[in-house]
Design a protein around this motif. Structure first.
Motif, PDB file in Angstrom:
ATOM      1  N   TRP A 348       0.263  -1.600  -0.356  1.00 59.15           N
ATOM      2  CA  TRP A 348      -0.046  -0.054  -0.115  1.00 59.15           C
ATOM      3  C   TRP A 348       0.575   1.145  -0.368  1.00 59.15           C
ATOM      4  CZ3 TRP A 348      -5.406   0.302   0.734  1.00 59.15           C
ATOM      5  CH2 TRP A 348      -6.000  -1.361   1.252  1.00 59.15           C
ATOM      6  N   ILE A 349      -0.081   2.227  -0.547  1.00 62.54           N
ATOM      7  CA  ILE A 349       0.823   3.532   0.239  1.00 62.54           C
ATOM      8  C   ILE A 349       0.003   4.419   0.248  1.00 62.54           C
ATOM      9  CG2 ILE A 349       0.316   4.597  -2.179  1.00 62.54           C
ATOM     10  CD1 ILE A 349       2.715   6.218  -2.236  1.00 62.54           C
ATOM     11  N   ASP A 350       0.530   4.910   1.937  1.00 63.51           N
ATOM     12  CA  ASP A 350       0.064   6.188   2.539  1.00 63.51           C
ATOM     13  C   ASP A 350      -0.199   7.749   2.170  1.00 63.51           C
ATOM     14  OD1 ASP A 350      -1.415   7.449   4.308  1.00 63.51           O
ATOM     15  OD2 ASP A 350      -0.335   7.502   6.230  1.00 63.51           O
ATOM     16  N   LEU A 351      -0.968   7.606   1.644  1.00 67.67           N
ATOM     17  CA  LEU A 351      -1.679   9.308   0.704  1.00 67.67           C
ATOM     18  C   LEU A 351      -1.813  10.437   1.967  1.00 67.67           C
ATOM     19  CD1 LEU A 351      -1.752   8.311  -2.473  1.00 67.67           C
ATOM     20  CD2 LEU A 351       0.661   9.317  -2.312  1.00 67.67           C
ATOM     21  N   SER A 352      -2.581  10.211   3.041  1.00 65.18           N
ATOM     22  CA  SER A 352      -2.538  10.891   3.731  1.00 65.18           C
ATOM     23  C   SER A 352      -2.473  11.962   4.317  1.00 65.18           C
ATOM     24  CB  SER A 352      -3.505   9.938   5.321  1.00 65.18           C
ATOM     25  OG  SER A 352      -3.059   9.916   5.915  1.00 65.18           O
ATOM     26  N   ALA A 353      -1.140  12.113   4.160  1.00 62.29           N
ATOM     27  CA  ALA A 353      -0.530  13.369   4.842  1.00 62.29           C
ATOM     28  C   ALA A 353      -0.561  14.500   3.445  1.00 62.29           C
ATOM     29  CB  ALA A 353       1.104  13.332   4.173  1.00 62.29           C
ATOM     30  N   ASP A 354      -1.472  14.072   1.578  1.00 64.37           N
ATOM     31  CA  ASP A 354      -1.554  15.048   0.595  1.00 64.37           C
ATOM     32  C   ASP A 354      -2.860  14.674   0.619  1.00 64.37           C
ATOM     33  OD1 ASP A 354       1.468  14.678  -0.717  1.00 64.37           O
ATOM     34  OD2 ASP A 354       0.910  13.160  -0.437  1.00 64.37           O
ATOM     35  N   GLY A 355      -3.260  14.778   1.638  1.00 67.88           N
ATOM     36  CA  GLY A 355      -5.500  14.920   1.586  1.00 67.88           C
ATOM     37  C   GLY A 355      -5.838  13.750   1.208  1.00 67.88           C
ATOM     38  N   LEU A 356      -4.720  12.883   0.896  1.00 67.55           N
ATOM     39  CA  LEU A 356      -5.376  10.942   0.389  1.00 67.55           C
ATOM     40  C   LEU A 356      -5.891   9.775   0.398  1.00 67.55           C
ATOM     41  CD1 LEU A 356      -4.086  11.815  -3.709  1.00 67.55           C
ATOM     42  CD2 LEU A 356      -6.185  12.044  -2.574  1.00 67.55           C
ATOM     43  N   ASP A 357      -6.442   8.733   0.302  1.00 75.89           N
ATOM     44  CA  ASP A 357      -6.487   7.669   0.644  1.00 75.89           C
ATOM     45  C   ASP A 357      -4.968   6.846   0.933  1.00 75.89           C
ATOM     46  OD1 ASP A 357      -8.960   8.979   2.274  1.00 75.89           O
ATOM     47  OD2 ASP A 357      -9.801   7.758   0.249  1.00 75.89           O
ATOM     48  N   MET A 371      -3.289   0.227 -10.964  1.00 73.97           N
ATOM     49  CA  MET A 371      -2.699   1.052  -9.976  1.00 73.97           C
ATOM     50  C   MET A 371      -0.826   0.469 -10.823  1.00 73.97           C
ATOM     51  SD  MET A 371      -1.951   4.183  -9.328  1.00 73.97           S
ATOM     52  CE  MET A 371      -3.523   4.506  -8.957  1.00 73.97           C
ATOM     53  N   THR A 372      -1.523  -0.332 -10.884  1.00 76.71           N
ATOM     54  CA  THR A 372       0.358  -1.532 -10.427  1.00 76.71           C
ATOM     55  C   THR A 372       0.414  -0.454 -12.086  1.00 76.71           C
ATOM     56  OG1 THR A 372      -0.689  -2.532  -9.661  1.00 76.71           O
ATOM     57  CG2 THR A 372       1.857  -3.491 -10.313  1.00 76.71           C
ATOM     58  N   GLN A 373      -0.131  -1.523 -13.086  1.00 77.97           N
ATOM     59  CA  GLN A 373       0.414  -1.820 -15.074  1.00 77.97           C
ATOM     60  C   GLN A 373       0.249   0.237 -15.535  1.00 77.97           C
ATOM     61  OE1 GLN A 373      -3.191  -3.279 -16.183  1.00 77.97           O
ATOM     62  NE2 GLN A 373      -2.967  -4.617 -15.172  1.00 77.97           N
ATOM     63  N   PHE A 403      -5.691   9.589 -11.012  1.00 79.30           N
ATOM     64  CA  PHE A 403      -4.473   9.865 -12.192  1.00 79.30           C
ATOM     65  C   PHE A 403      -4.327  10.787 -10.418  1.00 79.30           C
ATOM     66  CE2 PHE A 403      -6.301   8.320 -15.756  1.00 79.30           C
ATOM     67  CZ  PHE A 403      -5.533   8.071 -16.519  1.00 79.30           C
ATOM     68  N   LYS A 404      -5.221  11.641  -9.636  1.00 81.13           N
ATOM     69  CA  LYS A 404      -4.316  12.350  -8.880  1.00 81.13           C
ATOM     70  C   LYS A 404      -3.312  11.089  -8.303  1.00 81.13           C
ATOM     71  CE  LYS A 404      -7.476  15.658  -6.309  1.00 81.13           C
ATOM     72  NZ  LYS A 404      -8.280  15.613  -6.081  1.00 81.13           N
ATOM     73  N   VAL A 405      -3.673   9.950  -7.474  1.00 79.06           N
ATOM     74  CA  VAL A 405      -2.843   9.021  -7.413  1.00 79.06           C
ATOM     75  C   VAL A 405      -1.869   9.033  -7.407  1.00 79.06           C
ATOM     76  CG1 VAL A 405      -2.549   6.651  -6.244  1.00 79.06           C
ATOM     77  CG2 VAL A 405      -4.977   9.034  -5.906  1.00 79.06           C
ATOM     78  N   LEU A 406      -1.867   8.636  -9.183  1.00 79.37           N
ATOM     79  CA  LEU A 406      -0.933   7.822 -10.054  1.00 79.37           C
ATOM     80  C   LEU A 406       0.599   8.819 -10.238  1.00 79.37           C
ATOM     81  CD1 LEU A 406       0.690   6.030 -12.063  1.00 79.37           C
ATOM     82  CD2 LEU A 406      -0.814   7.368 -13.775  1.00 79.37           C
ATOM     83  N   PHE A 407      -0.453  10.355 -10.708  1.00 82.25           N
ATOM     84  CA  PHE A 407       1.101  11.057 -10.455  1.00 82.25           C
ATOM     85  C   PHE A 407       1.388  11.416  -9.316  1.00 82.25           C
ATOM     86  CE2 PHE A 407      -2.189  12.894 -13.834  1.00 82.25           C
ATOM     87  CZ  PHE A 407      -1.894  11.745 -14.379  1.00 82.25           C
ATOM     88  N   LEU A 408       0.575  11.323  -8.020  1.00 76.29           N
ATOM     89  CA  LEU A 408       1.736  11.360  -6.729  1.00 76.29           C
ATOM     90  C   LEU A 408       2.635  10.361  -6.617  1.00 76.29           C
ATOM     91  CD1 LEU A 408       1.124  13.913  -5.242  1.00 76.29           C
ATOM     92  CD2 LEU A 408      -0.679  12.585  -3.836  1.00 76.29           C
ATOM     93  N   ILE A 409       2.070   9.475  -7.364  1.00 74.06           N
ATOM     94  CA  ILE A 409       3.141   8.424  -6.385  1.00 74.06           C
ATOM     95  C   ILE A 409       4.392   8.431  -7.356  1.00 74.06           C
ATOM     96  CG2 ILE A 409       3.291   5.550  -7.498  1.00 74.06           C
ATOM     97  CD1 ILE A 409       0.729   5.098  -6.279  1.00 74.06           C
ATOM     98  N   LEU A 410       4.226   8.068  -8.951  1.00 72.30           N
ATOM     99  CA  LEU A 410       5.264   8.882  -9.864  1.00 72.30           C
ATOM    100  C   LEU A 410       6.027   9.824  -9.419  1.00 72.30           C
ATOM    101  CD1 LEU A 410       3.444   8.455 -13.108  1.00 72.30           C
ATOM    102  CD2 LEU A 410       5.061   7.266 -12.486  1.00 72.30           C
TER     103      LEU A 410
END
Length: 633
Positions: A348-357, A371-373, A403-410
RNA sequence: GGUCCCGUAGCUCAGCUGGAUAGAGCAACUGCCUUCUAAGCAGUAGGUCUUUGGUUCGAAUCCAAACGGGAUCACCA
């Protein structure tokens, strides 16, 4: 011109007003249609600076501008607005420049960074539908816009060719396909069906079979028959059944859904599909061959559809090629501490600091999710194209969050280019009856729709009967151009971000703000210029322009800035609205003056040049929108 | 419920980086083909820009709230 006046005013301000002017205090806007003027200066900001009445300020500036700027004829003041009128000479010179420029409005090719535009992400188990049409026309057009402003563009699609959904079609085909006298199951060639349609049919059959099985299981459970059910599941179902009694209708429905989910997992056919996916991941030769064959059918079907749409790609990506890279990336990120692992092994990734889940990036069984793909595909692309600056993903707005999540992960994975990734999020296409739902059979098929629209164009064109002397092939081609042009324009003229309504009747209209309206204007100018045997010449700058003529030159003059606006907003709709206005102005002009039969030779040349310039901009924009521009119709 | 998007004429949409009397098309009605293609043009009618506050010389446009519509919050893709 605008900048020249601004600069002149700033330079003159100390002597004129005894005060320095900032650039922001000089606000220009377009003059209202019903007021005389080519440019309007908003005088309100000056009141504060100069501490005088609005009238005084306006008159003072008017006098100075009329006196000092050569190309200005005169000005008028209305309220707080100073309307500036240019000399006709200015506009004629402008037309001359437009006429002389190689590709008016376009920037030099490949002077801006390379951008990849993705505009189709079909599943290989369903034929393309109306929603895909908006997606693909939009993406293809945005690619053209980016090219027009100087970007190098790579057009791509990602094909969603792996996963459980593919196995469902494969399994259903093996189980349910009738066998002909040659001992073959159904294929595109022995049925005459398009490959994507055939495969789609088996996907539907799978879902039906699954639902049937689910129904039986649920009924058994209701009767208290748990013979073939695992104990843990049985307990869960019984618990759900008991809690259901005390709840309201909505909660009861939700519980029914949950029970259905559990029943699905019990069904033998879904289990078979899952087994097949495991085999596929292990590259089982038989499964793999079946997968290749059936996907091949689908691609062939898609190719037909794309070719009818008039859309092409420079490069294709298959998720089956990129999901492993995505998994590697996740494992790397896990080591770096960007991701974390739960006790069951899922990542998992924790994005709660960026206002996401929190977001899952790898299943507990180690298999990839969506997402992995996407992580893998993105990285793959930047590896393939080393000069790639950014990406545009043309994907529906229901995936905004993804896409919000994808770009943030990248970004977190350390890829600088993630900042240049943009989700071109477009709204859904609704029908007058509401949303398209495959369950209710309200999905509008892309092939059917295109065929229908062409048929309609044929009927309506024949009604008009302008086509004497054209061969049958030319005629058929024209019907296609008109039908598809109308459809494309209909889907592109609306702001992409907005949800839009697709009205089948309006989509093939020929009058008003439609594709055929623009095409008709193009054809009419084309035959006009042909009859006139038009050749560009130097224009006499002493002519006096009629209002209609001036309006057109002014509108033409805006093209370059409108094109840039469209590129910044990723919006073909901006160009569509602009060109529609241009054509309306031209039509007014066309009906109110003589062109061919004008006896004054200089005037005739001017009007022909005007027509040619309108045609040039019109055909440029139609090209960007992917709409064909016929020579006659 | 949290987050995001949307609300302009009967319908479909422009206009939204604040600026003049809010614009088109469709549908309705009236005119214009002996003259370059009438798939066109000219005109009539149609508006509390969802509502309420706020900022401002000025708000459809910016801010806030309410109401209405939609999307999304999956070990689906």
């Amino acid at each position: 011109m605008e900048n020249r006046i601004r600069k002149a005013l700033i330079d003159a301000a100390p002597t004129l007003f005894g005060i320095e002017l900032s650039e922001s205090s000089i606000q220009f806007q377009q003059t209202r249609r019903d007021v005389e003027g080519d440019l309007t200066l908003v005088v309100f900001p000056f009141v504060k600076i100069l501490h005088c009445s609005i009238e005084d300020a306006a008159q003072k500036i008017k006098a100075w501008v009329e006196e000092n700027i050569e190309e200005i004829s005169h000005c008028n003041v209305v309220g707080g607005f100073l309307n500036i009128v240019y000399k006709d000479e200015h506009w004629i010179n402008r037309l001359q420049e437009i006429q002389n420029s190689e590709r008016f409005g376009f920037s030099k090719a490949n002077t801006k960074p390379t951008v990849m535009v993705e505009y189709a992400s079909p599943n290989t188990n369903k034929p393309l539908h109306l929603g895909h049409l908006r997606n693909i026309f939009l993406g293809a057009s945005v690619a053209e816009i980016l090219k027009a402003v100087g970007h190098k563009v790579v057009r791509t699609q990602v094909i969603n060719d792996r996963g459980i959904h593919i196995c469902k079609s494969m399994l259903a085909w093996e189980k349910f396909s009738p066998i002909n006298d040659k001992g073959e199951r159904q294929t595109p060639s022995n049925t005459g069906l398009k490959g994507d349609k055939l495969v789609g049919r088996y996907y539907v059959e799978f879902e039906q079979a699954l639902q049937k099985e689910v129904k039986i299981i649920v009924t058994d459970w209701q009767r208290g028959n748990f013979d073939n059910t695992k104990e843990s599941v049985r307990d869960e179902v019984i618990k759900l059944q008991q809690t259901k009694i005390q709840k309201d209708q909505k909660a009861q429905d939700a519980i029914d859904e949950k029970i259905k989910e559990l029943a699905k997992n019990q069904s033998s056919i879904l289990q078979e599909a899952k087994d097949m996916l495991v085999k596929w991941e292990a590259r089982d030769p038989q499964v793999y061959l079946l997968w290749t064959t059936m996907n091949g059918w689908v691609y062939e079907g898609f190719d037909q559809t794309y070719s009818q749409m008039g859309v092409t790609f420079d490069k294709l990506y298959y998720e089956s090629d990129t999901y492993l890279l995505g998994k590697d990336q996740v494992m790397d990120g896990l080591k770096q501490g960007i991701f974390y692992q739960k006790v069951d092994g899922s990542v998992w990734i924790d994005l709660s600091a960026d206002g996401l889940d929190e977001k899952l990036v790898l299943r507990s069984d180690g298999t990839a999710v969506y997402m992995t793909q996407d992580i893998g595909t993105a990285i793959d692309r930047f590896k393939d194209y080393t000069d790639l600056y950014g990406m545009v993903y043309t994907v529906g707005n229901e995936q905004d969050y993804h896409f919000k999540v994808l770009f943030l992960i990248l970004q977190k994975l350390g890829y600088q280019w993630a900042n240049n990734c943009f989700h071109l999020s477009y709204g859904m296409v609704d029908l007058p009856s509401g949303k398209m739902k495959s369950r209710e059979g309200t999905v509008v098929d892309a092939d059917d729709l295109m065929a229908e629209v062409i048929q309609k164009a044929k009927a309506m064109t024949q009604e008009r009967g302008h086509l004497d002397g054209l061969g049958n092939l030319e005629k058929e081609n024209l019907y296609r151009q008109i039908g598809l042009g109308g459809l494309k324009y209909y889907l592109l003229k609306v702001d992409p971000k907005k949800r839009m309504l697709f009205n089948p009747e309006e989509s093939i209209d020929l009058t008003g703000n439609t594709g055929p309206f623009l095409q008709y204007a193009h054809a009419r100018i084309s035959t006009l210029l042909q009859k006139a045997i038009y050749k560009p010449q130097n224009l006499s700058s002493s002519a006096i322009l009629k209002e209609e003529e001036k309006q057109i030159i002014k509108q033409l003059n805006l093209f370059e800035s409108v094109l840039h606006e469209a590129s910044k907003a990723y919006s073909p709709a901006i160009l569509a609205n602009y060109v529609y206005d241009l054509v309306k102005l031209y039509n007014t002009f066309y009906q109110s003056v003589k062109i061919l039969s004008e006896s004054d030779r200089e005037l005739r040349q001017l009007r022909l040049s005007l027509s040619a310039s309108v045609r040039q901009v019109l055909s440029s924009i139609l090209g960007i929108l992917g709409v064909d521009a016929p020579q006659r119709m």
